[in-house]
Design a protein around this motif. Structure first.
Motif, PDB file in Angstrom:
ATOM      1  N   ALA A 224       0.860  -1.155   0.119  1.00  0.00           N
ATOM      2  CA  ALA A 224      -0.127   0.040   0.108  1.00  0.00           C
ATOM      3  C   ALA A 224       0.873   1.392   0.013  1.00  0.00           C
ATOM      4  O   ALA A 224       0.582   2.317  -0.688  1.00  0.00           O
ATOM      5  CB  ALA A 224      -0.896   0.088   1.168  1.00  0.00           C
ATOM      6  N   HIS A 225       1.860   1.174   0.834  1.00  0.00           N
ATOM      7  CA  HIS A 225       2.997   2.490   0.951  1.00  0.00           C
ATOM      8  C   HIS A 225       3.570   2.506  -0.385  1.00  0.00           C
ATOM      9  O   HIS A 225       3.498   3.569  -0.856  1.00  0.00           O
ATOM     10  CB  HIS A 225       4.094   2.064   1.870  1.00  0.00           C
ATOM     11  CG  HIS A 225       4.809   2.914   1.847  1.00  0.00           C
ATOM     12  ND1 HIS A 225       4.822   4.088   2.183  1.00  0.00           N
ATOM     13  CD2 HIS A 225       6.346   3.102   1.665  1.00  0.00           C
ATOM     14  CE1 HIS A 225       6.117   4.843   2.324  1.00  0.00           C
ATOM     15  NE2 HIS A 225       6.864   4.117   1.986  1.00  0.00           N
TER      16      HIS A 225
ATOM     17  N   ARG B 248      -3.793  10.290   4.767  1.00  0.00           N
ATOM     18  CA  ARG B 248      -4.873   9.642   3.752  1.00  0.00           C
ATOM     19  C   ARG B 248      -5.376   8.461   4.592  1.00  0.00           C
ATOM     20  O   ARG B 248      -4.890   8.228   5.456  1.00  0.00           O
ATOM     21  CB  ARG B 248      -3.966   9.497   2.566  1.00  0.00           C
ATOM     22  CG  ARG B 248      -3.109   8.173   2.516  1.00  0.00           C
ATOM     23  CD  ARG B 248      -2.438   7.714   1.206  1.00  0.00           C
ATOM     24  NE  ARG B 248      -1.722   6.816   1.440  1.00  0.00           N
ATOM     25  CZ  ARG B 248      -0.368   6.717   1.790  1.00  0.00           C
ATOM     26  NH1 ARG B 248       0.233   7.786   2.062  1.00  0.00           N
ATOM     27  NH2 ARG B 248       0.281   5.503   1.992  1.00  0.00           N
TER      28      ARG B 248
ATOM     29  N   ALA C 208       1.382   3.725  -3.164  1.00  0.00           N
ATOM     30  CA  ALA C 208       0.722   5.320  -2.997  1.00  0.00           C
ATOM     31  C   ALA C 208       2.026   6.411  -3.514  1.00  0.00           C
ATOM     32  O   ALA C 208       1.801   7.432  -3.849  1.00  0.00           O
ATOM     33  CB  ALA C 208       0.460   5.552  -1.391  1.00  0.00           C
TER      34      ALA C 208
ATOM     35  N   ASP D  29      -5.807   4.384   3.489  1.00  0.00           N
ATOM     36  CA  ASP D  29      -5.644   3.437   2.536  1.00  0.00           C
ATOM     37  C   ASP D  29      -6.457   2.385   2.837  1.00  0.00           C
ATOM     38  O   ASP D  29      -6.863   2.052   4.032  1.00  0.00           O
ATOM     39  CB  ASP D  29      -4.337   2.916   2.636  1.00  0.00           C
ATOM     40  CG  ASP D  29      -3.179   3.730   1.706  1.00  0.00           C
ATOM     41  OD1 ASP D  29      -3.780   4.588   0.876  1.00  0.00           O
ATOM     42  OD2 ASP D  29      -1.883   3.430   1.719  1.00  0.00           O
TER      43      ASP D  29
ATOM     44  N   TYR E 160       1.005   3.604   9.541  1.00  0.00           N
ATOM     45  CA  TYR E 160      -0.634   3.190   9.381  1.00  0.00           C
ATOM     46  C   TYR E 160      -1.023   2.865  10.654  1.00  0.00           C
ATOM     47  O   TYR E 160      -0.377   2.221  11.619  1.00  0.00           O
ATOM     48  CB  TYR E 160      -0.455   1.859   8.531  1.00  0.00           C
ATOM     49  CG  TYR E 160      -0.039   1.973   7.106  1.00  0.00           C
ATOM     50  CD1 TYR E 160       1.252   2.500   6.699  1.00  0.00           C
ATOM     51  CD2 TYR E 160      -0.932   1.880   6.250  1.00  0.00           C
ATOM     52  CE1 TYR E 160       1.470   2.634   5.385  1.00  0.00           C
ATOM     53  CE2 TYR E 160      -0.858   2.121   4.847  1.00  0.00           C
ATOM     54  CZ  TYR E 160       0.270   2.207   4.550  1.00  0.00           C
ATOM     55  OH  TYR E 160       0.695   2.569   3.161  1.00  0.00           O
TER      56      TYR E 160
END
Lengths: 254, 172
Positions: free
Chosen positions: A128-129, A177, A132, A179, A201
């Motif tokens: 996810a990182h 943000r 992004a 995610d 996160y």
């Protein structure tokens, strides 16, 4: 049998026409049997080509062959003049215990012992990182003020993540943000450390198991719990810097 | 740690499946696709400059495509296969539940797509399997957007016609 407007019809299917042209195409298709047949044919073609298994994934051996190939290749033209040895690539999940064979062995042991969900959860966070970063959507709310970032999460996540700025210590709050990690909405607080991005996160600890910390593809992940929230910090900064960052976040909470 | 190398490897390997899939469908041979992708990744690394992360995929696939042309051009295989060649295509291994049916369908699709000229095959692969926009496809293929648009329309019609004419492996 081919209607001269078939190309527009095709582009309409792909969503490539502007609003005006779209409306025109729609009107045209409604009255053109050729184009209706084309739409059906295109849908059939699309369905077959998008069926599972048609898009072929790269074999694992190719992935490692590419990594080996890159490892012996000198740095890219221009900037990188230094020739460096490249650490073994791929999925090496290890502790932050340093480098070398023993760390590698420890990493492998960890991989074998850690429950698979912990490793795949950690993978999902790192992915996810990375995504992004790749998509350039590092932040949905851009602000260096926690008074802006913290309220932004209200209504977007069912919990309120702690947001603090550590600019004085070298980790500047950059924004936040949300995610979706493995189907769960996860708050992400973005920090900058020099040229590096650090994503923090945050999710309710009760929701799922702790991810496994470790390295993957040059990114480091540190995970911990604090109260009823769980945290994972991901970045390509040096492991020691990430530890320092994690320490700041933890001390802020206590 | 060499940041540039890490960044390249992370970005490029994220698109390894797309690179392999394109090479696989353009070369129609798993072995050739392996060689092509390895060569393309090295070329990409050598050329890796200030590529913006959001444009890395079309950039990388354009290199893969050029490698395909070079690789296959040498062996004069860029042209569509005839039917006999198309039927002799090797099939990739892993299969879902119904292996036999999957293989048959897959072999048929191989044959169908294989008979399309490469210009049509590549736009279909990029659009339907990679979900790329016309602009991105134009970037990969080096063709103007208008050409991408008309090739895609034509490719769809051709593939459907091949399918209806019962070519390939003669399944119903």
């Amino acid at each position: 049998m081919d209607c001269p407007r078939q190309v527009q019809t095709s582009a309409f299917i792909d969503g490539e026409l502007d609003e005006h042209a779209s409306r025109e195409a729609e009107r045209h298709i409604a009255g053109c049997a050729d184009c209706q047949a084309f739409v059906a044919a295109a849908a059939d073609v699309s369905e077959r080509l998008r069926a599972p298994g048609v898009r072929v994934a790269a074999p694992a051996v190719l992935r490692s062959a590419v990594q080996r190939g890159l490892a012996v290749e000198p740095a890219a033209g221009g900037a990188g003049k230094r020739r460096r040895r490249w650490a073994p690539g791929g999925f090496v999940w290890g502790a932050f215990s340093g480098i070398g064979a023993s760390a590698m062995a420890a990493g492998v042991a960890l991989l074998l012992l850690a429950p698979p969900s912990a490793a795949s959860f950690a993978n999902a966070i790192t992915d996810a990182h990375v995504h992004a970063l790749m998509d350039g959507r590092v932040m949905q709310v851009v602000s260096t003020s926690h008074h802006t970032v913290k309220p932004w999460f209200a209504g977007r996540t069912p919990f309120s993540p702690p947001v603090a700025d550590f600019a004085a210590q070298g980790f500047a709050l950059a924004g936040g943000r949300v995610d979706t990690v493995q189907g769960e909405r996860t708050a992400v607080i973005a920090y900058r450390h020099g040229a590096h991005e650090i994503d923090l996160y945050v999710w309710p600890a009760a929701d799922r198991a702790q991810p496994a910390g470790g390295d993957r593809l040059g990114y480091h992940l540190l995970a911990w719990r604090s109260g009823d929230l769980a945290f994972a910090a991901v970045s390509d900064v040096a492991p020691d810097e990430l530890k320092r960052f994690a320490g700041l976040v933890r001390s802020e909470r206590e | 740690m060499d940041d540039r190398r890490v960044r390249f490897e992370t970005l490029a390997l994220a698109h390894l499946d797309a690179a392999y899939n394109l090479a696989r469908w353009l070369s129609r041979s798993p072995a050739d696709a392996d060689d092509i992708v390895q060569e393309a990744m090295l070329r990409a690394w050598r050329a890796f400059g200030n590529v913006r992360t959001e444009t890395i995929k079309p950039w990388l696939l354009a290199i893969v495509r050029n490698c395909c042309r070079d690789h296959l051009g040498r062996r004069a295989q860029w042209q569509p296969l005839d039917d006999a060649q198309a039927q002799a295509l090797p099939s990739d291994a892993p299969s879902p539940e119904d292996e036999a049916a999957w293989r048959a369908e897959r072999a048929r699709l191989d044959g169908m797509l294989g008979r399309l000229p490469a210009e049509f095959r590549e736009v279909l692969v990029l659009r339907e399997m990679e979900d790329m926009s016309y602009r991105e496809i134009a970037e990969v293929t080096g063709a103007p957007i208008g050409t991408v648009m008309s090739r895609l329309a034509r490719a769809r019609t051709l593939l459907k016609e091949h399918w209806n004419s019962g070519g390939g492996h003669g399944l119903p």
